[in-house]
Design a protein around this motif. Sequence first.
Motif, short mmCIF file in Angstrom:
data_model
loop_
_atom_site.label_atom_id
_atom_site.label_comp_id
_atom_site.label_asym_id
_atom_site.label_seq_id
_atom_site.Cartn_x
_atom_site.Cartn_y
_atom_site.Cartn_z
N TYR A 186 15.75 -11.06 1.42
CA TYR A 186 14.74 -11.14 2.47
C TYR A 186 13.56 -12.03 2.03
O TYR A 186 13.30 -12.14 0.83
CB TYR A 186 14.18 -9.75 2.81
N THR B 37 18.26 -6.45 10.51
CA THR B 37 17.22 -5.66 11.18
C THR B 37 17.73 -4.28 11.61
O THR B 37 17.11 -3.25 11.30
CB THR B 37 16.67 -6.41 12.41
N LYS C 201 10.98 -4.42 15.37
CA LYS C 201 12.05 -5.44 15.26
C LYS C 201 11.48 -6.81 15.53
O LYS C 201 10.32 -6.95 15.91
CB LYS C 201 13.16 -5.09 16.24
N GLY C 202 12.34 -7.84 15.36
CA GLY C 202 11.89 -9.21 15.60
C GLY C 202 11.54 -9.41 17.07
O GLY C 202 11.96 -8.64 17.94
N HIS D 262 14.55 -10.63 12.30
CA HIS D 262 13.27 -10.34 11.66
C HIS D 262 12.94 -8.84 11.72
O HIS D 262 13.47 -8.12 12.55
CB HIS D 262 12.12 -11.05 12.39
N ILE D 263 12.00 -8.46 10.85
CA ILE D 263 11.30 -7.19 11.06
C ILE D 263 9.82 -7.55 11.13
O ILE D 263 9.38 -8.56 10.57
CB ILE D 263 11.57 -6.14 9.94
#
Length: 328
Positions: free
Chosen positions: A257, A280, A296-297, A305-306
């Motif tokens: 990451y 994610t 979350k993204g 993404h986070i």
Amino acid sequence: MCISHRGKAFKDLYKSVSVNLRKLLNIPDTHHIFFTASSLESMERVIENTVAKKSFHIVTGAFGKRFHKTALELGKKAEKIAYPAGEGWNSDKIKVPKGTELIAITQNDTSTGVSLPMEEIYALGKKYPDAMIAIDVVSSAPYTLVDYERIDMAFFSVQKGFGLPAGLGLLIVSEKAVKKARALQKKGLDIGSYHNFVTTAEKEMDFQTTETPNVFTIYLFNKILEDFLKIGIDQIRQDTIEKAHMIYNFFEKHQTYEPFVKDARYRSLTSLVIDVKEETEQIAKRLAQRGLILGKGYGDYKAEHIRLANFPSQTKKDVKKLLSLLSS
Ligand SMILES: *Cc1c(COP(=O)(O)O)cnc(C)c1O
């Protein structure tokens, strides 16, 4: 849970919010403090009241895009420069079109985790003194230090850095912007009705609002301001920096990451976006079992993404717990 919004108790409350917010964020008397329903409303009020024809938008994510769309929907000639997701900008590189009345900037875009140094924003304002500057600090207040001598309008909502239930926005507006609204109104332009700057400023003089406002949340907001003043803005900022560094250090060393924003100068310290290489969902499930709800993204990045909030309500202990779960 309720007090009359026309009574003395409400006036005292508005006055107290005004005094406390000015103290916390160093807002001078040249600027008004208005209540709105949310920050999307604030975007609309800013455009309606300060733009006859032309606004210019610098887009670093979904919220800047929304600001631009608001201007278009209000019938303005709104131009924009849009940066690729995860990139910031430098004031030297930006050319603002002639006749621009307002430059709209998302100081901290929560969708991408891109945060603009205030110095770049001031430099742009200096380069284009005829345009007013409005900044969206929704997910960076109260962390971001703003010099209001150099900024005409700024806005945020209480559900981000102030940790309250949603339903209240704060809009800080210079006297210059109110004058502009008055001039537009005189010319017969539509500056809106409900929260136009002219009547809202008149009401504010008597610590009143046009409508029956969200009195309960205003009350809670005042309590949070009292808490934040007790802790002190310097302490809040220092804690924010320390927690952000803990998180970024962890992800910089991580095998897979990494922080989504590559240039550290533009990395948000309050809304951190991490590229977790499409893991994610997996991470969210694991954290949920331990009682942590993961952001979350945003949009297209939902699965990749986070997004981690780093607000005053999140303690160092919370951050440590998150990081230890992520490393196990
Ligand atoms: C959340 C957010 C908004 C919208 O705020 P609302 O209170 O939902 O209207 C606007 N800009 C940014 C940067 C945000 O994070």
